[in-house]
Design a protein around this motif. Structure first.
Motif, short mmCIF file in Angstrom:
data_model
loop_
_atom_site.label_atom_id
_atom_site.label_comp_id
_atom_site.label_asym_id
_atom_site.label_seq_id
_atom_site.Cartn_x
_atom_site.Cartn_y
_atom_site.Cartn_z
N LEU A 59 21.46 14.57 36.96
CA LEU A 59 21.09 15.68 37.84
C LEU A 59 20.94 17.00 37.05
O LEU A 59 19.90 17.66 37.15
N PRO A 60 21.94 17.41 36.25
CA PRO A 60 21.75 18.66 35.50
C PRO A 60 20.65 18.56 34.45
O PRO A 60 19.96 19.55 34.18
N CYS A 414 15.10 5.73 51.18
CA CYS A 414 16.48 6.21 51.00
C CYS A 414 16.56 7.72 51.12
O CYS A 414 17.54 8.26 51.65
N GLN A 415 15.54 8.41 50.65
CA GLN A 415 15.47 9.86 50.85
C GLN A 415 15.40 10.18 52.34
O GLN A 415 16.05 11.12 52.82
N HIS A 425 18.09 19.24 45.97
CA HIS A 425 18.30 18.68 44.63
C HIS A 425 19.70 18.15 44.42
O HIS A 425 19.88 17.10 43.77
N GLU A 426 20.71 18.84 44.94
CA GLU A 426 22.09 18.45 44.62
C GLU A 426 22.45 17.05 45.12
O GLU A 426 23.38 16.43 44.60
N TRP A 427 21.72 16.54 46.11
CA TRP A 427 22.00 15.19 46.60
C TRP A 427 21.40 14.11 45.69
O TRP A 427 21.80 12.95 45.75
N PHE A 432 15.20 10.95 42.48
CA PHE A 432 14.89 9.51 42.37
C PHE A 432 13.45 9.24 42.80
O PHE A 432 12.75 8.44 42.18
N VAL A 433 13.01 9.93 43.86
CA VAL A 433 11.64 9.74 44.34
C VAL A 433 10.64 10.23 43.30
O VAL A 433 9.65 9.55 42.99
#
Length: 596
Positions: A59-60, A414-415, A425-427, A432-433
């Motif tokens: 993520l980061p 899933c999104q 974004h934090e999720w 992933f998409v």
């Protein structure tokens, strides 16, 4: 931040219960001493590395991206990437399935495939740095001279150096016959290479001390088109005969692509300005040599989407169990709460089960394909080698296209489970998409894979490869069709097999009259055959689950439920696909271009 738990149990289920991989591997000379405990131990440790070291960077790393110093042309990867790569090298992971002659551990390719699935779930962008190196290793291992192998393979095996493939140019993507990069012969046997390449993943970075670029270019007297392409090794730093590094070569990053996803990987515009290279293989035969790396990459891209599908599913399930919204249509399910968890709603379950069925089906097909690769590269039996070669050739475009199409569908679903939070974004879900979308494009678009399947792999050899896979299905249907409890799986599998045979014959006849019929039907056809493969593997998994469902292990119960969902809700898509494939080329080509 997204969480990830490596699916070790499902991998063990496939290796030991469905595919019975250990006896197959033990029959191969390099793996005569392999056992289940070794496979399980490596999976366990590999899962820990993926979950604990790589996952926290994803993520980061996406938010930070890569940084180019335009003065020095140096690229810096996101924070933590270099340290994680150092841990990867220190742990011996690059050498897992490499040749012991060059410092490798010589473990099976199927084990490496499972490890890389976990890395892709943990962080596709990070995993592309070592992943491309493995493809470069495979190419040089197959086509390099003894001197080239001795100079480059030990460092690629250890991970001390990384590798890339430099194919695409600004004016040409898939049609490599149009490439313009030139290679001028030098008196010392080397070549001076000049040109531009774009979309070069991991083309420049600070993770390793050297980067081994495999570059396609043209010799001065090369014939036009794809028959005039040669392959060259062009290292970032020149390499002395003793393996030490010399001065900088004339290949550098001119710019970083600002792209939709995989921000943590440096996708580079590479400039070659008289860079020194050495020829790999024969002049004008470079494309055949590069296909070793390209085919490895195509299987790897399918594995990327498998990884993304799995991690997206895991996080969507966790969210659906926790998030409360409305009440179930059939009555209150959580009386102690003001609303029910959204996992009680049928359509949420449909989205979750779609992702789960596509992940587990893809894992089965990729594990089987990797096991066939082990047979292909290690057997002493020529007939067995040819059989494995044909199966891998058939499945490669299906793995690349079908699994990545499904990955896009699954990550998007899933999104959707997250509702508005899925766009935050934090999720992690929107990442992933975005990351999944590129997998349908690079290493040959999915349309190219479809043309390869129908045009080359099926019609090109009069269905020989497809018939070999069909024999596996027929044998399974004959053996299991007598079981009453297998009818719900065997009958639709057999029915689809018959329909694929008829559709293939029909399309072959139409192609004789108009080759464009292949282009019109190919995408739909690949998806039909992809479902045939998934139906076969899901039926095999269902058989084992049925045999063990009374063991008390809920794993088998869940496997049966997912199998039934696949056959009831996903496989019926083939009815529409067969109809659209049969619709032919006329609806696509009848309209004059001026009317578009």
């Amino acid at each position: 931040m997204p969480q990830y738990t490596p699916p070790i149990r499902d991998m063990q289920f496939l290796l030991h219960e469905v595919l019975d991989a250990v006896p197959t591997l033990q029959a191969l000379p390099p793996h005569a001493d392999i056992d289940a405990d070794t496979l399980n131990a490596v999976l366990s440790e590999g899962g820990k590395f993926a979950a604990e070291v790589v996952t926290p960077l994803n993520l980061p790393g996406d938010a930070e991206g890569c940084h180019l110093d335009k003065t020095t042309h140096a690229v810096t990867a996101p924070k933590g990437y270099k340290q994680a790569y150092a841990q990867y090298v220190e742990g011996g992971w690059p050498a897992l399935s490499c040749d012991p002659a060059y410092g490798g551990q010589g473990l099976p390719l199927v084990l490496n495939q499972c490890f890389y699935e976990m890395l892709n779930s943990a962080g596709q962008a990070w995993t592309m740095y070592p992943g491309l190196s493995h493809g470069a290793y495979e190419c040089l291992h197959a086509h390099g001279t003894a001197e080239q192998k001795a100079l480059y393979l030990p460092k690629l095996t250890s991970g001390q150096w990384t590798g890339t493939m430099c194919l695409t140019e600004p004016h040409c993507g898939t049609d490599l016959g149009l490439l313009r990069t030139k290679a001028e012969p030098q008196a010392d046997g080397s070549y001076r290479i000049t040109g531009q390449k774009i979309f070069i993943s991991a083309g420049e970075h600070d993770l390793a001390e050297n980067i081994v670029h495999l570059v396609l270019a043209r010799l001065p007297d090369a014939p036009a088109g794809s028959k005039g392409i040669s392959l060259f090794i062009v290292p970032k730093f020149h390499v002395n005969p003793d393996g030490t590094l010399a001065d900088r070569n004339g290949i550098f990053c001119g710019a970083l692509e600002h792209k939709m996803g995989i921000h943590g990987n440096a996708t580079c515009q590479m400039v070659l300005d008289g860079a020194v290279g050495t020829l790999v293989g024969q002049p004008n035969k470079g494309l055949a040599a590069m296909f070793v790396m390209m085919n490895a990459a195509r299987l790897g891209v399918g594995n990327q989407s498998l990884g993304l599908t799995e991690v997206a599913y895991q996080n969507a399930v966790a969210y659906a169990k926790d998030r409360i919204q409305m009440r179930s249509l059939s009555g209150v399910k959580a009386a102690d709460k003001p609303a029910d968890p959204i996992i009680v709603h049928p359509d949420v379950r449909k989205m979750l089960l779609t992702a789960r069925a596509y992940a587990e089906g893809a894992r089965a097909m990729l594990t089987y394909t990797a096991l066939q690769l082990d047979v292909l590269v290690s057997t002493d039996d020529e007939d067995q080698r040819q059989e494995a070669d044909d199966i891998v050739a058939l499945l490669t475009p299906i793995v690349k296209a079908f699994v990545t199409d499904n990955g896009w569908t699954a990550t998007s679903a899933c999104q959707q489970v997250f509702g508005g939070h899925g766009y935050i974004h934090e999720w992690g879900m929107e990442q992933f998409v975005r990351d999944a979308r590129i997998n349908m494009i690079y290493e040959g678009t999915n349309t190219i894979q479809s043309l390869d399947l129908l045009g080359r792999k099926v019609l090109g050899d009069n269905g020989k490869k497809l018939k070999k896979f069909g024999k596996l299905i027929a044998a399974f249907v004959e053996e299991e069709g007598v079981r009453e409890d297998m009818q719900e799986f065997v009958n639709p599998l057999a029915d689809l097999g018959d329909k694929v045979t008829k559709l293939t014959t029909e399309l072959g006849m139409k192609a004789f009259g108009n080759p464009d019929e292949v282009g019109a039907a190919a995408v739909d056809y690949l998806r039909v055959v992809g479902h045939l493969c998934f139906a076969y593997f899901w039926a095999r998994m269902a058989k084992v689950a049925l045999d063990k469902q009374h063991s008390g292990d809920p794993f088998y119960t869940a496997k049966l439920h997912t199998a039934r969902f696949y056959f009831a809700k996903l496989l019926p898509e083939t009815a529409t696909l067969i109809r659209t494939a049969r619709a032919g080329v006329s609806p696509l080509m009848a309209m004059d271009e001026a009317l578009f």
